[in-house]
Design a protein around this motif. Sequence first.
Motif, PDB file in Angstrom:
ATOM      1  N   LEU A  61       0.821  -1.213   0.000  1.00 32.17           N
ATOM      2  CA  LEU A  61       0.000   0.000   0.000  1.00 32.17           C
ATOM      3  C   LEU A  61       0.856   1.265   0.000  1.00 32.17           C
ATOM      4  O   LEU A  61       0.504   2.259  -0.632  1.00 32.17           O
ATOM      5  CB  LEU A  61      -0.930   0.006   1.211  1.00 32.17           C
ATOM      6  CG  LEU A  61      -2.050  -1.023   1.187  1.00 32.17           C
ATOM      7  CD1 LEU A  61      -2.779  -1.054   2.528  1.00 32.17           C
ATOM      8  CD2 LEU A  61      -3.016  -0.743   0.061  1.00 32.17           C
ATOM      9  N   VAL A  62       1.991   1.229   0.678  1.00 27.37           N
ATOM     10  CA  VAL A  62       2.849   2.410   0.777  1.00 27.37           C
ATOM     11  C   VAL A  62       3.679   2.624  -0.486  1.00 27.37           C
ATOM     12  O   VAL A  62       3.792   3.746  -0.982  1.00 27.37           O
ATOM     13  CB  VAL A  62       3.766   2.304   2.019  1.00 27.37           C
ATOM     14  CG1 VAL A  62       4.821   3.385   2.018  1.00 27.37           C
ATOM     15  CG2 VAL A  62       2.940   2.365   3.293  1.00 27.37           C
ATOM     16  N   PHE A  63       4.263   1.569  -1.034  1.00 23.03           N
ATOM     17  CA  PHE A  63       5.261   1.720  -2.092  1.00 23.03           C
ATOM     18  C   PHE A  63       4.780   1.413  -3.507  1.00 23.03           C
ATOM     19  O   PHE A  63       5.572   1.442  -4.445  1.00 23.03           O
ATOM     20  CB  PHE A  63       6.492   0.859  -1.788  1.00 23.03           C
ATOM     21  CG  PHE A  63       7.287   1.349  -0.620  1.00 23.03           C
ATOM     22  CD1 PHE A  63       7.768   2.643  -0.591  1.00 23.03           C
ATOM     23  CD2 PHE A  63       7.557   0.521   0.455  1.00 23.03           C
ATOM     24  CE1 PHE A  63       8.506   3.112   0.475  1.00 23.03           C
ATOM     25  CE2 PHE A  63       8.298   0.976   1.528  1.00 23.03           C
ATOM     26  CZ  PHE A  63       8.768   2.272   1.538  1.00 23.03           C
ATOM     27  N   THR A  64       3.511   1.131  -3.713  1.00 22.62           N
ATOM     28  CA  THR A  64       3.032   0.816  -5.060  1.00 22.62           C
ATOM     29  C   THR A  64       3.233   1.972  -6.029  1.00 22.62           C
ATOM     30  O   THR A  64       3.665   1.773  -7.158  1.00 22.62           O
ATOM     31  CB  THR A  64       1.554   0.403  -5.026  1.00 22.62           C
ATOM     32  OG1 THR A  64       1.441  -0.789  -4.263  1.00 22.62           O
ATOM     33  CG2 THR A  64       1.018   0.151  -6.413  1.00 22.62           C
ATOM     34  N   GLU A  65       2.943   3.172  -5.615  1.00 18.77           N
ATOM     35  CA  GLU A  65       3.086   4.334  -6.505  1.00 18.77           C
ATOM     36  C   GLU A  65       4.545   4.655  -6.815  1.00 18.77           C
ATOM     37  O   GLU A  65       4.853   5.198  -7.862  1.00 18.77           O
ATOM     38  CB  GLU A  65       2.427   5.563  -5.881  1.00 18.77           C
ATOM     39  CG  GLU A  65       0.921   5.516  -5.907  1.00 18.77           C
ATOM     40  CD  GLU A  65       0.367   5.585  -7.324  1.00 18.77           C
ATOM     41  OE1 GLU A  65       0.881   6.354  -8.143  1.00 18.77           O
ATOM     42  OE2 GLU A  65      -0.591   4.848  -7.605  1.00 18.77           O
ATOM     43  N   VAL A  66       5.449   4.328  -5.904  1.00 19.48           N
ATOM     44  CA  VAL A  66       6.853   4.694  -6.078  1.00 19.48           C
ATOM     45  C   VAL A  66       7.587   3.695  -6.955  1.00 19.48           C
ATOM     46  O   VAL A  66       8.255   4.069  -7.921  1.00 19.48           O
ATOM     47  CB  VAL A  66       7.556   4.826  -4.707  1.00 19.48           C
ATOM     48  CG1 VAL A  66       9.016   5.175  -4.888  1.00 19.48           C
ATOM     49  CG2 VAL A  66       6.859   5.841  -3.848  1.00 19.48           C
ATOM     50  N   SER A  67       7.486   2.395  -6.603  1.00 18.74           N
ATOM     51  CA  SER A  67       8.287   1.401  -7.307  1.00 18.74           C
ATOM     52  C   SER A  67       7.486   0.224  -7.846  1.00 18.74           C
ATOM     53  O   SER A  67       8.058  -0.663  -8.473  1.00 18.74           O
ATOM     54  CB  SER A  67       9.362   0.849  -6.358  1.00 18.74           C
ATOM     55  OG  SER A  67       8.764   0.084  -5.337  1.00 18.74           O
ATOM     56  N   GLY A  68       6.217   0.185  -7.585  1.00 21.27           N
ATOM     57  CA  GLY A  68       5.430  -0.972  -7.981  1.00 21.27           C
ATOM     58  C   GLY A  68       5.369  -2.017  -6.888  1.00 21.27           C
ATOM     59  O   GLY A  68       4.715  -3.040  -7.038  1.00 21.27           O
ATOM     60  N   ALA A  69       6.068  -1.794  -5.776  1.00 19.83           N
ATOM     61  CA  ALA A  69       6.092  -2.689  -4.609  1.00 19.83           C
ATOM     62  C   ALA A  69       6.424  -4.121  -4.998  1.00 19.83           C
ATOM     63  O   ALA A  69       5.693  -5.055  -4.706  1.00 19.83           O
ATOM     64  CB  ALA A  69       4.777  -2.613  -3.851  1.00 19.83           C
ATOM     65  N   VAL A  70       7.541  -4.298  -5.662  1.00 21.41           N
ATOM     66  CA  VAL A  70       7.970  -5.624  -6.080  1.00 21.41           C
ATOM     67  C   VAL A  70       8.399  -6.442  -4.865  1.00 21.41           C
ATOM     68  O   VAL A  70       8.014  -7.595  -4.717  1.00 21.41           O
ATOM     69  CB  VAL A  70       9.103  -5.524  -7.130  1.00 21.41           C
ATOM     70  CG1 VAL A  70       9.636  -6.880  -7.512  1.00 21.41           C
ATOM     71  CG2 VAL A  70       8.604  -4.793  -8.355  1.00 21.41           C
ATOM     72  N   ILE A  71       9.225  -5.894  -4.001  1.00 27.12           N
ATOM     73  CA  ILE A  71       9.656  -6.400  -2.693  1.00 27.12           C
ATOM     74  C   ILE A  71      10.468  -7.695  -2.742  1.00 27.12           C
ATOM     75  O   ILE A  71      11.382  -7.871  -1.965  1.00 27.12           O
ATOM     76  CB  ILE A  71       8.479  -6.546  -1.703  1.00 27.12           C
ATOM     77  CG1 ILE A  71       7.775  -5.219  -1.493  1.00 27.12           C
ATOM     78  CG2 ILE A  71       8.947  -7.104  -0.371  1.00 27.12           C
ATOM     79  CD1 ILE A  71       6.526  -5.326  -0.635  1.00 27.12           C
ATOM     80  N   ASN A  72      10.192  -8.605  -3.647  1.00 32.03           N
ATOM     81  CA  ASN A  72      10.823  -9.918  -3.669  1.00 32.03           C
ATOM     82  C   ASN A  72      11.602 -10.104  -4.974  1.00 32.03           C
ATOM     83  O   ASN A  72      11.078  -9.827  -6.053  1.00 32.03           O
ATOM     84  CB  ASN A  72       9.711 -10.975  -3.563  1.00 32.03           C
ATOM     85  CG  ASN A  72      10.229 -12.361  -3.335  1.00 32.03           C
ATOM     86  OD1 ASN A  72      11.259 -12.744  -3.860  1.00 32.03           O
ATOM     87  ND2 ASN A  72       9.494 -13.126  -2.541  1.00 32.03           N
TER      88      ASN A  72
END
Length: 120
Positions: A61-72
């Motif tokens: 929810l926090v990082f979707t707009e910034v990086s797409g929230a790939v995380i893994n």
Amino acid sequence: MAKASTQKSGGTLLGGMSIGKHLTLGALIAELLASAVVTIAALMSGNNPIIAAVAVIVLVLVFTEVSGAVINPVVAVAGAVLKQFSWVKALGYIAVQVLGAMLAYVIVAKFLKTDESTAS
């Protein structure tokens, strides 16, 4: 009357500073922080899957707009294989995600370190 604009102003941290054609510094920082927070949540909770899942939901929810929230890193490879984004972006994400997880491990190990003299 002023006309409303639907264009975004960059959507990344640090004013959209670009590294190469497809990668921004803000996206790399977001992925580093996200992978570090997920790793800290998993290590501090004793690998409780509920806490890790809540951490991932919040980070998406926090990082979707910034990086797409790939995380893994696996998701980064899948995105590149499926041509959702470039291999340059995937490799950048993988590098900072591994670095973020390593940083989180060092932080958690430092905080959880017990003093040898007080243990006995």
